[in-house]
Design a protein around this motif. Sequence first.
Motif, mmCIF file in Angstrom:
data_model
loop_
_atom_site.group_PDB
_atom_site.id
_atom_site.type_symbol
_atom_site.label_atom_id
_atom_site.label_comp_id
_atom_site.label_asym_id
_atom_site.label_seq_id
_atom_site.Cartn_x
_atom_site.Cartn_y
_atom_site.Cartn_z
ATOM 1 N N VAL A 84 0.858 -1.188 0.000
ATOM 2 C CA VAL A 84 0.000 0.000 0.000
ATOM 3 C C VAL A 84 0.893 1.237 0.000
ATOM 4 O O VAL A 84 2.078 1.174 0.346
ATOM 5 N N LYS A 85 0.315 2.365 -0.363
ATOM 6 C CA LYS A 85 1.131 3.581 -0.458
ATOM 7 C C LYS A 85 1.594 4.072 0.913
ATOM 8 O O LYS A 85 2.571 4.818 1.005
ATOM 9 N N ASP A 86 0.925 3.649 1.980
ATOM 10 C CA ASP A 86 1.340 4.052 3.316
ATOM 11 C C ASP A 86 2.775 3.618 3.624
ATOM 12 O O ASP A 86 3.440 4.214 4.475
ATOM 13 N N VAL A 87 3.264 2.595 2.918
ATOM 14 C CA VAL A 87 4.649 2.162 3.132
ATOM 15 C C VAL A 87 5.625 3.288 2.776
ATOM 16 O O VAL A 87 6.725 3.360 3.344
ATOM 17 N N LEU A 88 5.246 4.161 1.877
ATOM 18 C CA LEU A 88 6.117 5.283 1.512
ATOM 19 C C LEU A 88 6.321 6.218 2.698
ATOM 20 O O LEU A 88 7.409 6.778 2.878
ATOM 21 N N TYR A 89 5.283 6.379 3.504
ATOM 22 C CA TYR A 89 5.398 7.228 4.691
ATOM 23 C C TYR A 89 6.133 6.504 5.814
ATOM 24 O O TYR A 89 7.026 7.063 6.459
ATOM 25 N N ARG A 90 5.795 5.232 6.021
ATOM 26 C CA ARG A 90 6.400 4.490 7.128
ATOM 27 C C ARG A 90 7.898 4.272 6.931
ATOM 28 O O ARG A 90 8.629 4.112 7.896
ATOM 29 N N THR A 91 8.343 4.266 5.685
ATOM 30 C CA THR A 91 9.774 4.033 5.411
ATOM 31 C C THR A 91 10.456 5.281 4.857
ATOM 32 O O THR A 91 11.521 5.185 4.260
ATOM 33 N N ARG A 92 9.890 6.431 5.090
ATOM 34 C CA ARG A 92 10.421 7.663 4.501
ATOM 35 C C ARG A 92 11.826 7.984 5.001
ATOM 36 O O ARG A 92 12.566 8.736 4.361
ATOM 37 N N HIS A 93 12.207 7.422 6.152
ATOM 38 C CA HIS A 93 13.534 7.681 6.712
ATOM 39 C C HIS A 93 14.606 6.787 6.111
ATOM 40 O O HIS A 93 15.791 6.987 6.371
ATOM 41 N N LEU A 94 14.222 5.789 5.321
ATOM 42 C CA LEU A 94 15.213 4.930 4.677
ATOM 43 C C LEU A 94 15.867 5.675 3.514
ATOM 44 O O LEU A 94 15.425 6.747 3.105
ATOM 45 N N TRP B 149 15.688 5.257 0.489
ATOM 46 C CA TRP B 149 14.843 5.451 -0.688
ATOM 47 C C TRP B 149 13.770 6.508 -0.456
ATOM 48 O O TRP B 149 12.947 6.773 -1.314
ATOM 49 N N GLY B 150 13.742 7.134 0.716
ATOM 50 C CA GLY B 150 12.677 8.044 1.075
ATOM 51 C C GLY B 150 12.802 9.414 0.425
ATOM 52 O O GLY B 150 13.853 9.804 -0.076
ATOM 53 N N ALA B 151 11.694 10.150 0.447
ATOM 54 C CA ALA B 151 11.645 11.510 -0.098
ATOM 55 C C ALA B 151 10.803 12.359 0.848
ATOM 56 O O ALA B 151 10.434 11.915 1.935
ATOM 57 N N ASP B 152 10.498 13.560 0.431
ATOM 58 C CA ASP B 152 9.625 14.458 1.191
ATOM 59 C C ASP B 152 8.213 13.890 1.125
ATOM 60 O O ASP B 152 7.510 14.047 0.130
ATOM 61 N N THR B 153 7.798 13.206 2.190
ATOM 62 C CA THR B 153 6.561 12.421 2.168
ATOM 63 C C THR B 153 5.716 12.737 3.398
ATOM 64 O O THR B 153 6.228 12.817 4.517
ATOM 65 N N GLY C 272 -8.174 4.489 3.448
ATOM 66 C CA GLY C 272 -7.852 4.879 4.804
ATOM 67 C C GLY C 272 -6.953 6.086 4.933
ATOM 68 O O GLY C 272 -6.876 6.695 5.998
ATOM 69 N N CYS C 273 -6.234 6.473 3.881
ATOM 70 C CA CYS C 273 -5.347 7.630 3.965
ATOM 71 C C CYS C 273 -4.973 8.074 2.560
ATOM 72 O O CYS C 273 -5.242 7.374 1.573
ATOM 73 N N ILE C 274 -4.340 9.237 2.486
ATOM 74 C CA ILE C 274 -3.744 9.743 1.254
ATOM 75 C C ILE C 274 -2.285 10.048 1.542
ATOM 76 O O ILE C 274 -1.954 10.642 2.573
ATOM 77 N N ILE C 275 -1.407 9.628 0.642
ATOM 78 C CA ILE C 275 0.020 9.878 0.768
ATOM 79 C C ILE C 275 0.400 11.010 -0.183
ATOM 80 O O ILE C 275 -0.068 11.076 -1.315
ATOM 81 N N ASP C 276 1.272 11.876 0.297
ATOM 82 C CA ASP C 276 1.665 13.092 -0.412
ATOM 83 C C ASP C 276 3.190 13.104 -0.528
ATOM 84 O O ASP C 276 3.893 13.130 0.484
ATOM 85 N N GLN C 277 3.687 13.054 -1.766
ATOM 86 C CA GLN C 277 5.127 13.096 -2.011
ATOM 87 C C GLN C 277 5.477 14.282 -2.911
ATOM 88 O O GLN C 277 4.665 14.714 -3.735
ATOM 89 N N LEU D 79 11.681 5.716 -3.880
ATOM 90 C CA LEU D 79 10.610 4.728 -3.980
ATOM 91 C C LEU D 79 9.291 5.422 -4.240
ATOM 92 O O LEU D 79 8.926 6.381 -3.544
ATOM 93 N N CYS D 80 8.552 4.944 -5.249
ATOM 94 C CA CYS D 80 7.240 5.518 -5.521
ATOM 95 C C CYS D 80 6.101 4.525 -5.313
ATOM 96 O O CYS D 80 4.940 4.934 -5.233
ATOM 97 N N GLU D 81 6.423 3.222 -5.186
ATOM 98 C CA GLU D 81 5.361 2.229 -5.000
ATOM 99 C C GLU D 81 5.990 0.863 -4.774
ATOM 100 O O GLU D 81 7.085 0.571 -5.269
#
Length: 363
Positions: A117-127, A129-133, A213-218, A326-328
């Motif tokens: 799910v796209k929420d993984v982009l937020y949960r792993t934003r500190h890795l 591969w992360g970006a401004d998320t 359940g949520c919206i992710i913003d990158q 990472l985008c997905e």
Amino acid sequence: MDTEQHTSHSSEIAILWRGDAASRGDATPQNSRFVRVFEALEASGIEAVPVVYDETFAESVRDQLLTMDGVLVWVDPIHQGKTRTALDPLLREVAAKGPMKRPWVSAHPDVILKMGVKDVLYRTRHLGWGADTHRYATAEAFRAEFPSRLRAGGPRVLKQNRGNGGQGVWKVEALSDADTTVRVLHALRGSQPEEIPLEVFMARCEPYFGWGGCIIDQAFQPRLPEGMIRCYVSGAKVAGFGHQLIKALIPPPPQGPDSPEAQPGPRIMHGPDAPQFQALRRLMEDEWIPQLMQVLTIDDASLPVIWDADFLYGPRDADGADSYVLCEINASSCFAIPDEAPAAIARTVRERVRRTMESEAGR
């Protein structure tokens, strides 16, 4: 117990995909798009059985799956208006049957809800591969926080939590600091840019909270026209790569969104040893996959038998080397796959079966 012999001669694995009653009756390994996966499993001494699913005959599918040692699932989150709302509980029930939870299911719905799910982009934003998320958990938070972030940070990309094929993915750009009009472009193929009031666009997105359940913003990645790298993974090992010049979130040419010039380029497949992707492979296998497992509390045996991580090129470093954003992650229906991937799938399945047999022998 001779687990090697048992694995070779007794293991039966279902390969499940969506279809109607007619396709269920006609399905064979040879006439399915997964024929090479069937062949690789057979070469490894594992019998694979085609299983076609639809909600109208779900009970028959459930009964069939309960006779299997494992289930490999290829079903999109959204397909022609249908979702996995009924399938996921069925798979959970099947995976929970018996003292050793056989058959095992890949990818298990609970694992998909963590990593697919796209929420993984937020949960792993500190890795790495992360970006401004950012993550909006409610429509109220979205309305309160997104407008100022959009005007302060340049173009943004909004993503509904669950979806595929570009559905619910938008590039959003403020036209000026004072104007409340925004330019938006849906990632769905054939979309045209629109200029609409921000509040109208945000209201359009609010149903995503009910579904995902949520919206992710990158932050929008300006190197998007250089293409997307799809890193295919079996378990915790890279199984290949695909590079494609995508056109999603890029305004169509003057010829229009349906013109040949507006279509994405072919995805060029590569094996895991492709020289141009070895830096990314090392990052994935040595750093990012172990970190992902730790953050999401997923063990090696629960990683999907086949999944992929989609990357865009990020900023180059001082030496000119690429970074990756990472985008997905696709975990529920990863296909098509590189030529090398079916053998990797078979190796991972064989190891999962061996572990199951050893666990049962030790009870």
